[in-house]
Scaffold this motif. Structure first.
Motif, short mmCIF file in Angstrom:
data_model
loop_
_atom_site.label_atom_id
_atom_site.label_comp_id
_atom_site.label_asym_id
_atom_site.label_seq_id
_atom_site.Cartn_x
_atom_site.Cartn_y
_atom_site.Cartn_z
N GLU B 439 0.05 13.02 25.89
CA GLU B 439 0.14 12.63 27.30
C GLU B 439 0.54 11.17 27.44
OE1 GLU B 439 -3.63 13.75 28.95
OE2 GLU B 439 -3.43 15.82 28.26
N LYS B 441 -0.33 8.74 25.72
CA LYS B 441 -1.39 7.75 25.48
C LYS B 441 -1.45 7.25 24.04
CE LYS B 441 -4.19 9.45 29.21
NZ LYS B 441 -4.96 10.62 29.61
N ASP B 516 -9.95 13.52 24.12
CA ASP B 516 -11.17 14.23 24.51
C ASP B 516 -10.93 15.05 25.78
OD1 ASP B 516 -11.33 12.56 26.66
OD2 ASP B 516 -12.96 11.32 25.85
N SER B 517 -12.00 15.73 26.23
CA SER B 517 -11.80 16.69 27.32
C SER B 517 -11.38 16.01 28.62
CB SER B 517 -13.09 17.49 27.53
OG SER B 517 -14.18 16.58 27.58
N ASP B 518 -11.69 14.69 28.76
CA ASP B 518 -11.26 13.98 29.97
C ASP B 518 -9.85 13.42 29.81
OD1 ASP B 518 -13.80 14.46 30.87
OD2 ASP B 518 -14.57 12.57 30.04
N GLY B 519 -9.23 13.72 28.71
CA GLY B 519 -7.88 13.20 28.51
C GLY B 519 -7.87 11.75 28.03
N ASN B 520 -9.02 11.25 27.55
CA ASN B 520 -9.02 9.89 27.01
C ASN B 520 -8.81 9.92 25.50
OD1 ASN B 520 -9.64 8.68 29.50
ND2 ASN B 520 -11.78 9.34 29.24
N GLN B 522 -9.55 8.98 21.82
CA GLN B 522 -10.62 8.51 20.95
C GLN B 522 -9.98 8.09 19.63
OE1 GLN B 522 -13.99 8.51 21.70
NE2 GLN B 522 -13.29 9.05 23.75
#
Lengths: 451, 1049
Positions: B439, B441, B516-520, B522
């Protein structure tokens, strides 16, 4: 005065010589003179942790698309896939033939070195365990070689059938000579049986051989020899120590999961790895008929397989996770082996009980309908279907095709490559794959006839 | 030299005061022609001429004769009346006193005149005709009997070979001795300006004093020393040399247009389909990515065509030439001061080198040196010296040889856009895929060839010290006892920081990232750079006790030495690896989980975090005893002998041979000193012969099962060890026996002088890599003492003074012939494929050279489809698996010849006029062959390695009439590619003549200015493909031009 000084210096030099000359030249080098160094040698997983894998690659659980065949497979991989008859294995010690024999060499060095280490009350457990590991790995490797490079065991003909060279010492000046198939399996069994009383029951990691591992492997080997009584007894012994099954409901996967299981999962009794050299997990596709045979509620459909952009499925269910395919023994195999042996002995209910104990853990909770059978023969047929579905890429399929065809199962693996059709008819001489040409040339041993 | 003469003359005058009673003394002078005069010290005025060599002169009861011959140093002989007359006085030695060549074996310094062995000496005058940072690189073209092998050393450093091969698989490099002791440190640490002379020990008599390490010859480097009674002398050198950009275009590559055609062809055949669908994250080349985007409907066919068309205009070689490579600049300064009083001699000096190579790699070196000798008493000398070197090298940019996991960069790659910005390439993963999967990131997952090195700081620092202490005690005339100690320590520390901006760090961070599930994002690996450090400490200690006895009576001369030495070498290494390194924020590093695998962001495969360190330590101890003796009678006959025994703590192999003695013996006869010798035009003629045995021990071989500790098993976390040596009880040292036969000669006035030497060597017990049945041992081949090779050759060394006078012209010519032959080789494997494979392949067929060029017999192209054809059993065949496999019999291979030259020539011509002199050095190598590269379709498809021959490939029937380059085929057929690459059509003659260097020197009073141009290219080559055979498949050494001055005050 000065002369005296000189004489003294030279004298001291001479005295210190011998001690200096005994010093270890490289601190990272050692000779296998202690139990810990022998153990570290057996723990050299890069070597001793791996098995050959061309048997599964020669079996019928997968196919390779033409584009992959043409673009990505090496000549050797193509030879294995299409059941070629000459030079299908690389001429190197790291090949299908050399790898297990290398394992055998490590075992033989360990066994020989142990002779020079006295057994004492303090070291007896460790000493025995190391000897057991070496015997286990040697027997297991002989079996894997025989499974690929000798015809399937048939008690009626095994005296007259070519087996494999049985190397029992590290002396490489000894010539390699092929033993008979009877002698070969006798050695396999005796190595593993000898390891049983020496091995520990519980080990730090399934990468190390253990007592249940030896029982489990003996069960598999007797099954391949179609000695179903012995196979059942050894499965019993193994399951008496380790019987836990994973409930696949508790193992989540998503579309992008590359590897479903951890390499220290509770079913794993002995983890031997098979490098991906023969079957390329990313490029091999699961046989479509096999895939279609799983029930919609069967969790193995998603735990084992993964949809690829080309519309076919690849495998992600190795019990060794991403370290390679899993060539060792696990509890699920023992349940299903015992079920088969029981069915063959006419014990239909006990057989189905083992089968259902296993399968209920493979279905969505509450959806599993226990399998029933009209008689033992019907149970056996159903068990064999389930055996194939459970043990995908577990290095048992080739062995099963070989032994079941001896009983008239008529399994014929087929390939379509670039519009050409290949098949491996039952009981063909090609079930003993060709030994690498340079080994034949160097040792003078007879080659396996391919027609 | 003039000062010494003056000093001697003063001494003579002083001695002349002791006049006394006189009688008539008779004598005869030999070994010299022309006008000889004789005088005495008691009465310098009474000079007599020797007629036909005979003279008689009045002398005192004890007196000293002075014999003077034109062009010769005066010779002094102490006499008394009791000496039998006529006394025969041999002037040969005196003649040489003018230019006496002293050879240093590391154990003793002897006059080359009285040696039986074979030595090549290179003095610093010859050495300094070239400019360079290292000493050994200057030896190549000027040293008789030394060959620098770039053919068979594979990809490694070129190796030095003295008088041809003495081994097949053992260590092949000669032993390097620096100031009397074996030198194992970094050869780059030796400052060439400190070197006084280099002696190469070529035959057994010269080298066998070095025992088990002398089998490949010995190079003895002697550094400068001060002199007694010498006023202070200052020597200063400064030079700058500029190396041209490398000749990248000398490697012929496929054109961009052709390569794009190949990629389209492969794409259309579905070559990439499995990867694009199976592993869509994997990097593909820009053309493949465009074609894929087109087929996915993401770009139009026209756009794809346009963009691909634009790529065809690029040329990667040009990009590298224009944007990456620069000219290299080396600066060198050195100064030394030396002098001496009656009881002391000293030297002190320093040097500074600053190099920047064509890829901006930097090298700085500081040398400091001091050496003193004190006469503590008239009988006791103390000698001390310290050499200190400090260097720093910093890695530069990555060159054109850069290759990725998916192969070389495509030839149409651009490194820089029109605005001067560095352009990205994908080398492991596809940026476009990573962008959508992550995405947007993730960190940039592209590699920037032009700027990546800017983010990497890779520095190696080295400090080395070498200290010598020696005491020499002379209790009586001729006898000396010496004790020598040398301590060496070299500390090398490497540190490499791949900053967060580097591809390496970004790749690691991205790989170990998770969404992670929030799209951040790690990060499992801390953000920051990757820092790795390494250190290595080499410590050597040598102790040697030695007795020398050297005495001359009237007709006898004895030189004996004996001693013992102890040597220890310790080598410790360590390395560390740290991730998440921030050079501006140092402190404790976070603990990371190295035990469990993390999923790769794109592939999902579990990978372990990089980390950990490694330590190593080796200790080698050696004990040796040695002796050497020579006896000369009447300055005509010399016999010599030497013996040595060695022992060490190496595992196994050497244990079997511990204390094996090695020895040599020699004879020399100076014919020109005989009474009957009458050849006036050839005043000097000497013949000598030697025989001896030296050894070649390889510390890497052991006869017992040896384990090497490896990384812990990731499963059990327990130590794991690999068997690295397999029990092999019969393994022993290699032995080299050498016979040498030589003639030394000089014509009148040294117009022509030199030597011709014939040698024969037989190396037995050689380590042979014998293929083994890997059923019995987990290795493809094992080392056994199985082979025997012989080598024979002729070394010709000629010095001529062609013109003397105002304009002088002198020449120096080295001609070395060498042929080696395998006498015995334990060959299991007669598979022909084991004998093809180019220059570095040990072919080792009995009766042939160690390295021979064997190829598959070429049968031309198939006129129907351009397939290469060979012969199976004499019949044309296209069964490539059989041709390149077991089908071709060994006898059916085509043999071209050796891959090492059978003769090497080197000629230096110096013309001087007044203060100007010009030296031109030309070298030639003849009689060898190499395998020329051509298009290899397997490599082209798999790793993008192309060749210009692609353009000449067979495409249509009829092409076979003018081309021998096979047609392009799909799918990949490895055996077909292998067959062509190793076929006789590509075997090529390697003979060539090279203009090695030109040096121009101008002497302006005490200052000498010079210009040296080195590596000037080929003058002639036998092949017509434009290939420099010395640099087949690599870039020729760049032309180097140096200017400098040297001043002596």
């Amino acid at each position: 005065m000065k002369q005296l000084f000189f004489v003294i210096t030279v004298g001291m030099l001479l005295l210190s010589c011998e001690k200096q000359l005994e010093e270890k030249p490289d601190k990272s080098l050692s000779t296998p003179q202690s139990l810990s160094s022998i153990q570290s040698m057996l723990d050299y997983y890069v070597y001793t942790g791996y098995d050959n894998g061309a048997d599964e690659a020669s079996a019928d659980n997968y196919f390779v698309r033409d584009a992959t065949y043409n673009g990505w497979l090496t000549d050797a991989q193509r030879g294995v896939y299409s059941w070629g008859t000459v030079n299908i294995f690389l001429n190197t010690y790291q090949s299908e033939w050399g790898r297990p024999y290398g394992n055998i060499y490590y075992s033989n060095v360990a066994l020989q070195s142990l002779q020079d280490i006295p057994k004492t009350p303090d070291n007896v457990i460790e000493w025995n365990d190391i000897a057991g590991q070496a015997l286990f790995k040697r027997g297991a490797s002989f079996f894997r070689i025989a499974n690929l490079f000798a015809l399937p065991y048939d008690a009626a003909t095994s005296d007259a059938t070519m087996g494999i060279p049985l190397r029992l010492t590290p002396d490489f000046n000894e010539r390699s000579v092929r033993a008979s198939l009877t002698e070969t399996y006798r050695q396999v069994i005796s190595d593993l049986q000898a390891s049983v009383p020496l091995l520990k029951v519980f080990v730090m990691h399934p990468a190390r051989p253990s007592k249940p591992a030896a029982y489990g492997l003996l069960s598999r080997i007797y099954l391949s020899m179609r000695n179903y009584t012995a196979a059942k007894l050894y499965a019993d012994s193994a399951l008496a120590i380790r019987s836990q099954l994973m409930n696949y409901n508790s193992i989540p996967v998503s579309a992008s999961t590359a590897y479903t299981f951890s390499n220290s999962n509770p079913e794993s009794i002995y983890m031997s790895l098979v490098s991906n050299g023969q079957i390329l997990i990313t490029t091999a596709r699961i046989d479509t008929v096999l895939y279609a045979s799983y029930h919609a509620d069967d969790l193995r459909k998603t735990r084992f397989f993964r949809l690829r952009p080309d519309g076919y499925y690849s495998f992600r269910g190795s019990y060794a996770s991403s370290d390679g395919l899993y060539g060792g023994v696990a509890t699920d195999e023992l349940y299903i082996t015992r079920a088969e042996c029981l069915a063959r002995a006419g014990e239909k209910d006990a057989a189905l009980n083992d089968l259902n104990t296993l399968l209920v853990t493979r279905y969505k909770t509450g959806t599993y309908v226990p399998i029933t059978a009209t008689d033992a023969a019907d149970a056996l047929a159903k068990i064999l279907v389930e055996r194939r579905k459970e043990l995908v890429y577990r290095f048992t399929r080739w062995m099963d095709i070989r032994r079941l065809n001896l009983e008239g199962a008529g399994i014929t693996p087929k390939r379509y490559i670039n519009g050409q059709f290949f098949e491996l008819p039952p009981n063909s001489p090609k079930y003993a794959r060709p030994i690498p040409g340079d080994v034949i040339a160097l040792s003078g041993m007879p080659q396996n006839p391919q027609q | 030299m003039k000062k010494i003469f003056v000093f001697y003359s003063l001494l003579l005058l002083y001695a002349g005061n002791a006049a006394a009673q006189t009688t008539l003394f008779k004598g005869r002078v030999t070994g010299v022609s022309g006008n000889v005069s004789v005088q005495t010290t008691t009465n310098p005025g009474s000079q007599v001429q020797a007629i036909g060599g005979n003279f008689s002169i009045p002398v005192a009861a004890t007196d000293t004769l002075i014999i003077i011959a034109p062009g010769y140093q005066p010779m002094r002989i102490a006499i008394d009346v009791s000496i039998p007359q006529p006394l025969v006085i041999d002037m040969t030695a005196a003649a040489k006193a003018l230019e006496e060549v002293i050879v240093n074996t590391g154990y003793q310094k002897i006059a080359k005149e009285r040696a039986t062995g074979s030595f090549t000496t290179v003095d610093n005058k010859l050495l300094n005709q070239q400019v360079g940072t290292t000493v050994l690189s200057r030896l190549e073209s000027i040293t008789n009997g030394l060959y620098v092998d770039r053919q068979t050393s594979g990809l490694g450093q070129p190796r030095f070979i003295i008088r041809g091969l003495s081994t097949i698989n053992g260590p092949a490099s000669p032993l390097i001795v620096l100031d009397d002791f074996p030198y194992e440190g970094d050869l780059n640490n030796i400052n060439p300006n400190d070197v006084e002379s280099i002696t190469v020990l070529k035959d057994a008599a010269a080298a066998s004093i070095w025992g088990t390490r002398a089998g490949n010859g010995v190079i003895v480097i002697t550094t400068k020393r001060g002199r007694y009674n010498q006023p202070m002398r200052t020597e200063f050198t400064s030079n700058m040399s500029i190396a041209d950009k490398p000749k990248l275009r000398s490697i012929s590559n496929i054109s961009s247009g052709d390569f794009i055609g190949v990629e389209k062809f492969l794409y259309d055949n579905g070559y990439y389909q499995a990867q694009l669908t199976g592993s869509p994250w994997k990097a593909v080349s820009p053309v493949i990515e465009l074609l894929n985007l087109r087929d996915q409907g993401k770009i139009s066919a026209a756009e794809a065509d346009n963009r691909i068309h634009a790529l065809a205009a690029n040329n990667l070689t040009d990009e590298y030439m224009n944007y990456v490579y620069e000219k290299g600049v080396n600066l060198q300064q050195a100064i030394s001061l030396s002098g001496g009083t009656k009881n002391m001699q000293w030297i002190i000096g320093g040097g500074w080198d600053h190099n920047a190579d064509q890829l901006s790699a930097k090298y700085d070196r500081y040398n400091f040196k001091t050496a003193q000798t004190f006469k503590l008493t008239s009988r006791l000398d103390l000698n001390t010296s310290i050499d200190y070197t400090q260097s720093r090298s910093a890695a530069g940019k990555r060159g054109i040889s850069f290759s990725t996991n998916t192969g070389s960069l495509p030839v149409y790659t651009r490194l820089k856009d029109d605005n001067g910005n560095a352009l990205p390439v994908n080398i492991d993963y596809l940026q476009s895929y990573a962008d959508s999967a992550g995405e947007g990131k993730l960190l940039d997952w592209s590699y920037y060839p032009l700027t990546d090195a800017d983010n990497i700081e890779d520095v190696v620092k080295e400090q080395a010290i070498l200290a010598n202490l020696a005491l020499t005690y002379k209790p009586m005339k001729g006898l000396s006892l010496s004790a020598q100690y040398q301590y060496g320590r070299q500390v090398t520390t490497g540190s490499r920081l791949a900053g967060e901006g580097s591809y390496e760090a970004r790749n690691y961070i991205n790989k170990f990232s998770e969404l992670d599930s929030d799209g951040n994002i790690q990060y499992n690996l801390p953000r920051g750079g990757i820092f790795s450090s390494s250190n290595a400490t080499l410590e050597t200690q040598n102790f040697r006790g030695q007795v020398n006895y050297s005495r001359r009576w009237a007709a006898h001369e004895v030189n004996v030495l004996a001693g013992g030495e102890w040597r220890t070498r310790q080598y410790n290494t360590g390395s560390q690896f740290t991730v998440g390194y921030n050079p501006d924020l140092l402190g404790p590093m976070p603990a990371l989980d190295y035990v469990h695998p993390y999923p790769n962001f794109l592939t999902g495969a579990g990978e372990y975090l990089p980390g950990g360190g490694s330590f190593g330590a080796t200790v080698n101890n050696y004990v040796s005893f040695f002796s050497n003796a020579a006896y000369t009678f009447r300055r005509k006959y010399t016999i010599s002998a030497s013996a040595r025994r060695d022992a060490s703590n190496l595992f196994g192999a050497t244990r079997n041979n511990r204390w094996t003695p090695l020895w040599s013996a020699g004879l020399a006869w100076d014919i020109s000193n005989e009474y009957f010798y009458k050849l006036n035009w050839l005043p000097r003629l000497k013949i000598r012969t030697t025989y001896g045995i030296s050894g070649n021990a390889d510390p890497a071989r052991a006869a017992v099962t040896t384990l090497r500790l490896q990384a812990p098993s990731p499963f059990t976390q327990q130590p794991s060890s690999q068997i690295v040596q397999f029990e092999n009880k019969s393994l022993g040292w290699e032995r080299v026996a050498m016979t040498n036969l030589a003639v030394d000669f000089a014509s009148r006035n040294d117009r022509i002088s030199g030597s011709v030497e014939y040698y024969h060597k037989k190396a037995t017990n050689l380590f042979g890599y014998a293929q083994v049945d890997y059923t019995s041992v987990p290795i493809d081949g094992l080392t056994k003492n199985v082979a025997t090779i012989t080598g024979r050759g002729v070394d010709i060394d000629l010095q001529t003074r062609n013109i003397t006078g105002k304009v002088s012209w002198s020449s120096q010519l080295n001609i070395n012939f060498n042929k080696d032959k395998v006498k015995k080789y334990y060959l299991f494997d007669k598979t022909s494929s084991a004998f093809v494979g180019g220059s570095a392949q040990v072919s080792a067929i009995e009766g042939s050279p160690v390295y021979g060029l064997y190829t598959y017999q070429w049968g031309g192209l198939d006129p129907l489809n351009g397939d290469p054809q060979g012969y199976l059993g004499g019949v044309l065949s296209k069964d490539y698996n059989e041709l390149a496999g077991t089908g071709t019999k060994l006898e059916e291979l085509h043999y071209s010849g050796p891959t090492l030259p059978t003769s090497t020539w080197s000629m230096g011509n110096t013309v001087s006029y007044k203060r100007l002199s010009v030296t031109v050095r030309i070298t030639g190598k003849f009689g060898h062959y190499f395998q020329r590269p051509s298009i290899n379709y397997s490599q082209l498809y798999k790793s993008r390695t192309g060749h210009a021959d692609f353009a000449n490939r067979w495409q249509n029937p009829g092409d076979e009439l003018y081309t021998q380059v096979p047609s392009m085929r799909y799918p990949i057929d490895e055996a077909r590619s292998y067959f062509y690459a190793n076929s006789s059509i590509l075997a090529t003659k390697a003979d060539h003549i090279r203009l090695q260097y030109i040096t121009l020197q101008y002497q302006l009073n005490k200052v000498q200015c010079y210009i040296n141009a080195n590596n000037l290219g080929l003058l002639w080559k036998a092949n017509s493909f434009g290939i420099d055979p010395e640099y087949n498949n690599t870039y020729p050494a760049a032309t180097n031009i140096a200017v400098g001055i040297k001043a002596i005050f």
